[in-house]
Design an enzyme around this catalytic site. Structure first.
Site, short mmCIF file in Angstrom:
data_model
loop_
_atom_site.label_atom_id
_atom_site.label_comp_id
_atom_site.label_asym_id
_atom_site.label_seq_id
_atom_site.Cartn_x
_atom_site.Cartn_y
_atom_site.Cartn_z
N SER A 176 1.09 -1.28 0.31
CA SER A 176 0.49 -0.33 0.05
C SER A 176 0.31 1.53 -0.06
CB SER A 176 -0.79 -0.37 1.35
OG SER A 176 -1.67 0.66 0.84
N ASP B 245 -5.63 -3.47 -2.64
CA ASP B 245 -4.51 -2.98 -1.60
C ASP B 245 -3.90 -4.36 -1.07
OD1 ASP B 245 -3.29 -2.25 0.92
OD2 ASP B 245 -4.42 -0.67 1.21
#
Length: 415
Positions: A70, A220
Site C-alpha cells: 500500500s 490493496d
C-alpha cells in the site's frame, strides 16, 4: 579509501549477497497518510549512511530487497525507481515532502466535518470514498514508463487480485523470469494502494514477449500482507532454493541469522482501545465500514496481518539466537485523527511527522501477543538501533566490493 560518491561513478548497484555475509531486507507497512512515520525513520537511516559513505548514499544502495504494501509500496517505488542518471528518483528525505504536498489532494477533506461524515456514509454505500484520480495522475507522472525490472534493487510489492481471490506478489525476481509480471511501477503502486472503501480497484493488462495478454484486477495488498516482511523473506528463500546465482550458498534454518531485516510499521491506535465488544456486537454492515472516524473492518485485518508477521519473525529470530538481525519499529500509541489513514489536514500531517520523530527516541520494542501491546525489548532506542544498522550496512557493502571478482568496475545490475 574512496568516498561513496567516487565509487558510485564506477558502479550503480549493490553487489550480490554471494560476495557478502548478509541478505539485507527493508520492509514498509501499509497505512495511507501514516506513511509519513516510516518516511521519517527512513530519512534518519539514510542520513546515518551518508555520514559513513558520503552524501550520495541512498537506501537502494544497501538493501538487497525493499518491500512495501500500500503506502509502503509507493515508498518502495520512490526509493528504487531510477532517474535519468540511474540514481534513485527520491532520496529518503524527499518522501515526507511528497506526502505533505500531495496527500491533501489525494484525500481532500470536507470543510464541514459533520456534513462530511454523513456524506462519507453515503459514499461507502455507493462507491469508494475517494475517486483516486489525483493519486493515479501523480504516480504516473513521477514513475513514468519505468517497470518492475527497472528498479535499482530488488523490490517486492504485494497486491490482491479480487477476480481470482488470491494474492498477487509483484517481485523483481519473478519479473526476470516472466515478462507478464514486469508491469509498470505506476500500475503496481496504484493497485497496492487501492484500499477497499477508500480507493477504487485497479485493472490493467501486461503483454508477454510472445504477445500474450495477462489481466490484473487488483486491490490493496494490505488485505493479504500489510506487513510484507515475511513475504520478502519467503521470496528470497525460494530464490536460494532454486539456485539463483545471487545467492551462491545454502540456507539451512539455523542460518537465518544471515538475514538482516529492518521492518517499519505505520503506527496503530491499539492503546486507544476505541472498539468494545458490547458496541461491536450491535454493528451491521455500515458500522463495520465506518465507525470512529475510520473503517474498522480494514483496521482489523491490516493490524492482525502486521502483528502476526512481527510476532512470527521476532520469535524465529530469537529462537535462532539472532535477535539483533531483526529490527521492528512500530508505535501503538496513536490516537484519534493521527491514527487515521486519510485525514490529510496540514495539522494532522505535521503531527505524523512529530510521531515519527518521537518514535526514534523510543526504546526498541516487541509486541506481546498476550496483551497486544508493544513492550521495550532492551534499553537501546530505535535511533541507536538504526545507527548500529547503518554501520552494519556500510560494512557489508564494502565487504561485497572487496570480495567481488568485478571489484568497483561493476556497471550492470546483478542477475
Amino acid at each position: 579509501m574512496p568516498s561513496f560518491s567516487q565509487m558510485e561513478r564506477a558502479r550503480s548497484f549493490l553487489q550480490s549477497p554471494t560476495y557478502g555475509n548478509l541478505v539485507t531486507v527493508l520492509s514498509i507497512d501499509g497505512g495511507g497518510i501514516r506513511g509519513i512515520i516510516p518516511g521519517t525513520i527512513l530519512s534518519f537511516l539514510e542520513s546515518e549512511l551518508q555520514k559513513l559513505d558520503g552524501e550520495d548514499a541512498r537506501l537502494a544502495d544497501y538493501f538487497d530487497v525493499i518491500t512495501g504494501t500500500s503506502t509502503g509500496g509507493l515508498v518502495t517505488a520512490m526509493l528504487t525507481t531510477p532517474d535519468e542518471n540511474n540514481r534513485p528518483l527520491f532520496s529518503a528525505k524527499d518522501i515526507n515532502a511528497f506526502y505533505l504536498e500531495h496527500c491533501p489532494k489525494i484525500f481532500p477533506q470536507d470543510s464541514a466535518p459533520l456534513i462530511g461524515e454523513a456524506v462519507d456514509m453515503v459514499k461507502n454505500l455507493t462507491g469508494p470514498k475517494y475517486d483516486g484520480k489525483y493519486l493515479h495522475n501523480i504516480v504516473k507522472e513521477k514513475l513514468g514508463d519505468k517497470r518492475l525490472n527497472d528498479t535499482l534493487t530488488n523490490v517486492i510489492i504485494p497486491t490482491f487480485d479480487i477476480k481470482r481471490l488470491q494474492p498477487t506478489i509483484f517481485s523483481s525476481y519473478e519479473a526476470k523470469k516472466k515478462s507478464c509480471v514486469d508491469a509498470l511501477l505506476s500500475d503496481i503502486c496504484i493497485a497496492t494502494s487501492a484500499a477497499p472503501t477508500y480507493l477504487p480497484a485497479h485493472h490493467f493488462e501486461t503483454k508477454t514477449s510472445t504477445g500474450e495478454t495477462r489481466e490484473f484486477h487488483l486491490i490493496d495488498g494490505g488485505v493479504a500482507a500489510n506487513n510484507p516482511a515475511l513475504v520478502a523473506i519467503n521470496e528470497v528463500t525460494t530464490e536460494i532454493h532454486q539456485g539463483n546465482s545471487d545467492f551462491n550458498f545454502s540456507m539451512r534454518p539455523t542460518e537465518y541469522g544471515r538475514f538482516l531485516v529492518v521492518s517499519l510499521g505505520t503506527g496503530s491506535a491499539k492503546c486507544e482501545e476505541k472498539y468494545h465488544a458490547n458496541d461491536v456486537a450491535k454493528w451491521g454492515l455500515l458500522a463495520w465500514l465506518t465507525s470512529g472516524g475510520s473503517c474498522p473492518l480494514i483496521d482489523v485485518f491490516t493490524q492482525a496481518s502486521s502483528d502476526m508477521v512481527d510476532f512470527h519473525l521476532a520469535t524465529v529470530f530469537q529462537a535462532l539466537n539472532c535477535e539483533k538481525s531483526y529490527l521492528r519499529i512500530q508505535d501503538d500509541t496513536l490516537e484519534k485523527t493521527v491514527s487515521s489513514v486519510d485525514i490529510a489536514t496540514k495539522e494532522n500531517l505535521d503531527n505524523l511527522v512529530k510521531v515519527g520523530e518521537k518514535l526514534l527516541k523510543k526504546p526498541v520494542s516487541r509486541v506481546n501477543m498476550d496483551t497486544g501491546a508493544l513492550e521495550p525489548a532492551h534499553q537501546s532506542t530505535n535511533e541507536e538501533a538504526l545507527v548500529r544498522i547503518a554501520r552494519i550496512l556500510s560494512r557489508e557493502r564494502k565487504v561485497r566490493e572487496t570480495q567481488s571478482p568485478h571489484g568497483k568496475a561493476v556497471t550492470s545490475k546483478p542477475n
